[in-house]
Design a protein around this motif. Structure first.
Motif, PDB file in Angstrom:
ATOM      1  N   ILE A  34       5.721   2.617   1.620  1.00 13.71           N
ATOM      2  CA  ILE A  34       4.530   2.226   2.371  1.00 13.71           C
ATOM      3  C   ILE A  34       3.373   2.028   1.397  1.00 13.71           C
ATOM      4  O   ILE A  34       3.030   2.939   0.641  1.00 13.71           O
ATOM      5  CB  ILE A  34       4.169   3.292   3.422  1.00 13.71           C
ATOM      6  CG1 ILE A  34       5.296   3.396   4.461  1.00 13.71           C
ATOM      7  CG2 ILE A  34       2.852   2.956   4.108  1.00 13.71           C
ATOM      8  CD1 ILE A  34       5.078   4.478   5.495  1.00 13.71           C
ATOM      9  N   PRO A  35       2.768   0.850   1.364  1.00 15.67           N
ATOM     10  CA  PRO A  35       1.737   0.556   0.365  1.00 15.67           C
ATOM     11  C   PRO A  35       0.419   1.285   0.604  1.00 15.67           C
ATOM     12  O   PRO A  35      -0.059   1.361   1.740  1.00 15.67           O
ATOM     13  CB  PRO A  35       1.558  -0.963   0.473  1.00 15.67           C
ATOM     14  CG  PRO A  35       1.984  -1.292   1.866  1.00 15.67           C
ATOM     15  CD  PRO A  35       3.062  -0.317   2.223  1.00 15.67           C
ATOM     16  N   ASP A  36      -0.154   1.803  -0.456  1.00 14.59           N
ATOM     17  CA  ASP A  36      -1.439   2.498  -0.386  1.00 14.59           C
ATOM     18  C   ASP A  36      -2.564   1.515  -0.071  1.00 14.59           C
ATOM     19  O   ASP A  36      -2.542   0.367  -0.496  1.00 14.59           O
ATOM     20  CB  ASP A  36      -1.689   3.192  -1.733  1.00 14.59           C
ATOM     21  CG  ASP A  36      -2.967   3.999  -1.739  1.00 14.59           C
ATOM     22  OD1 ASP A  36      -3.363   4.507  -0.668  1.00 14.59           O
ATOM     23  OD2 ASP A  36      -3.584   4.127  -2.815  1.00 14.59           O
ATOM     24  N   ARG A  37      -3.551   1.980   0.689  1.00 13.96           N
ATOM     25  CA  ARG A  37      -4.758   1.225   1.029  1.00 13.96           C
ATOM     26  C   ARG A  37      -4.465  -0.044   1.833  1.00 13.96           C
ATOM     27  O   ARG A  37      -5.248  -0.997   1.792  1.00 13.96           O
ATOM     28  CB  ARG A  37      -5.530   0.846  -0.242  1.00 13.96           C
ATOM     29  CG  ARG A  37      -5.896   2.017  -1.133  1.00 13.96           C
ATOM     30  CD  ARG A  37      -7.030   2.818  -0.574  1.00 13.96           C
ATOM     31  NE  ARG A  37      -7.347   3.969  -1.420  1.00 13.96           N
ATOM     32  CZ  ARG A  37      -8.338   4.811  -1.190  1.00 13.96           C
ATOM     33  NH1 ARG A  37      -9.106   4.640  -0.129  1.00 13.96           N
ATOM     34  NH2 ARG A  37      -8.563   5.832  -2.000  1.00 13.96           N
ATOM     35  N   VAL A  53      -4.073   3.100   5.619  1.00 12.75           N
ATOM     36  CA  VAL A  53      -3.282   4.251   5.188  1.00 12.75           C
ATOM     37  C   VAL A  53      -3.593   4.568   3.730  1.00 12.75           C
ATOM     38  O   VAL A  53      -3.628   3.678   2.884  1.00 12.75           O
ATOM     39  CB  VAL A  53      -1.767   4.006   5.391  1.00 12.75           C
ATOM     40  CG1 VAL A  53      -1.273   2.799   4.594  1.00 12.75           C
ATOM     41  CG2 VAL A  53      -0.975   5.249   5.010  1.00 12.75           C
ATOM     42  N   GLU A  54      -3.869   5.824   3.464  1.00 11.33           N
ATOM     43  CA  GLU A  54      -4.095   6.298   2.107  1.00 11.33           C
ATOM     44  C   GLU A  54      -2.893   7.151   1.711  1.00 11.33           C
ATOM     45  O   GLU A  54      -2.628   8.188   2.315  1.00 11.33           O
ATOM     46  CB  GLU A  54      -5.386   7.112   2.018  1.00 11.33           C
ATOM     47  CG  GLU A  54      -6.627   6.297   2.355  1.00 11.33           C
ATOM     48  CD  GLU A  54      -7.913   7.104   2.226  1.00 11.33           C
ATOM     49  OE1 GLU A  54      -7.827   8.309   1.884  1.00 11.33           O
ATOM     50  OE2 GLU A  54      -8.992   6.540   2.475  1.00 11.33           O
ATOM     51  N   ASP A  90       7.793  -1.090   9.832  1.00 12.33           N
ATOM     52  CA  ASP A  90       8.198  -2.492   9.784  1.00 12.33           C
ATOM     53  C   ASP A  90       7.306  -3.203   8.775  1.00 12.33           C
ATOM     54  O   ASP A  90       6.108  -3.408   9.029  1.00 12.33           O
ATOM     55  CB  ASP A  90       8.053  -3.128  11.175  1.00 12.33           C
ATOM     56  CG  ASP A  90       8.659  -4.519  11.244  1.00 12.33           C
ATOM     57  OD1 ASP A  90       8.483  -5.287  10.286  1.00 12.33           O
ATOM     58  OD2 ASP A  90       9.309  -4.830  12.263  1.00 12.33           O
ATOM     59  N   GLU A  91       7.894  -3.573   7.643  1.00 13.12           N
ATOM     60  CA  GLU A  91       7.120  -4.192   6.566  1.00 13.12           C
ATOM     61  C   GLU A  91       6.597  -5.566   6.962  1.00 13.12           C
ATOM     62  O   GLU A  91       5.526  -5.985   6.508  1.00 13.12           O
ATOM     63  CB  GLU A  91       7.990  -4.300   5.308  1.00 13.12           C
ATOM     64  CG  GLU A  91       8.448  -2.957   4.768  1.00 13.12           C
ATOM     65  CD  GLU A  91       9.416  -3.100   3.631  1.00 13.12           C
ATOM     66  OE1 GLU A  91       8.979  -3.088   2.465  1.00 13.12           O
ATOM     67  OE2 GLU A  91      10.629  -3.221   3.910  1.00 13.12           O
ATOM     68  N   THR A  92       7.344  -6.273   7.801  1.00 10.23           N
ATOM     69  CA  THR A  92       6.938  -7.624   8.200  1.00 10.23           C
ATOM     70  C   THR A  92       5.733  -7.587   9.134  1.00 10.23           C
ATOM     71  O   THR A  92       4.756  -8.324   8.952  1.00 10.23           O
ATOM     72  CB  THR A  92       8.101  -8.351   8.884  1.00 10.23           C
ATOM     73  OG1 THR A  92       9.225  -8.383   8.002  1.00 10.23           O
ATOM     74  CG2 THR A  92       7.702  -9.774   9.250  1.00 10.23           C
ATOM     75  N   GLN A  93       5.798  -6.712  10.137  1.00 10.38           N
ATOM     76  CA  GLN A  93       4.714  -6.624  11.113  1.00 10.38           C
ATOM     77  C   GLN A  93       3.594  -5.679  10.678  1.00 10.38           C
ATOM     78  O   GLN A  93       2.571  -5.590  11.359  1.00 10.38           O
ATOM     79  CB  GLN A  93       5.264  -6.149  12.461  1.00 10.38           C
ATOM     80  CG  GLN A  93       6.265  -7.092  13.080  1.00 10.38           C
ATOM     81  CD  GLN A  93       6.655  -6.669  14.486  1.00 10.38           C
ATOM     82  OE1 GLN A  93       5.828  -6.200  15.266  1.00 10.38           O
ATOM     83  NE2 GLN A  93       7.922  -6.823  14.822  1.00 10.38           N
TER      84      GLN A  93
END
Length: 206
Positions: A34-37, A53-54, A90-93
């Motif tokens: 999950i990517p930061d910021r 999200v941090e 869900d990385e796409t949405q």
């Protein structure tokens, strides 16, 4: 789809536009993707809220993944502090679907000994890694149940940073005898946060 689980906490000082994902120590597993910021939709049932999200790594003694949100977000999405939730990202949405998951389980090696923890006798003792994996409350009460149907009264557990082997749990000699546990054998443990029941079952020999 990225899947994982977190213990959710509500922080009064937290801003209503952000959530904090703290990865357990060591930071590993699917949730590290999950990517930061990033801006992500947090969805619980048919309720949702867009939050930033941090992502950070735990620096303390808490070894399980956790998600921190504000009281406002907690109320809006009907999420409760101190409980374990499953996450589907869900990385796409750019969406995290969150769902209550009260039961957690793992396989641990059993050791028998006379326990004295913080000056008091404790029937059962875990390290932080094992307690985090099972979602056990520090100093809380659990009811033990074996595959043979043996059930204990409420017993207070101990969680010790000195027991840093995540694959081990220790039980007092008296209770080990009652449940027929064998020193050095591996057992499947499953804890339910709602019923406070800790099921202990031997691993089948294959």
């Amino acid at each position: 789809m990225v899947k994982g689980a977190v213990d959710l906490f509500v922080f009064p000082q937290w801003t209503e536009d952000t959530m904090s994902l703290t990865l357990g120590n060591p930071a590993k597993g699917a949730l590290s993707a999950i990517p930061d910021r990033s801006s992500i939709t947090l969805q619980h049932g048919n309720l949702n809220r867009i939050l930033q999200v941090e992502v950070e790594q735990s620096t303390g003694e808490y070894f399980y993944h956790s998600l921190g949100i504000s009281p406002i977000v907690s109320k809006q999405l009907k999420l409760k502090s101190g409980y374990r939730y499953a996450l589907d990202y869900d990385e796409t949405q750019k969406m995290i679907k969150i769902k209550r998951t009260p039961s957690s389980k793992g396989v641990f090696l059993f050791r028998e000994r006379i326990l004295r923890y913080r000056g008091k006798v404790r029937p059962i003792l875990f390290g932080y890694n094992a307690a985090g994996e099972l979602g056990l409350p520090d100093g809380g009460n659990v009811v033990l149940q074996s595959q043979k149907g043996t059930v204990s009264p409420c017993l207070k557990i101990g969680i010790s940073p000195a027991l840093d082997d995540s694959g081990v749990f220790i039980m007092n000699v008296e209770w080990a005898r009652r449940f027929g546990l064998v020193h050095g054998q591996r057992y499947s443990l499953e804890y339910n946060q709602i019923t406070k029941m800790l099921n202990i079952n031997p691993i089948p020999v294959r």
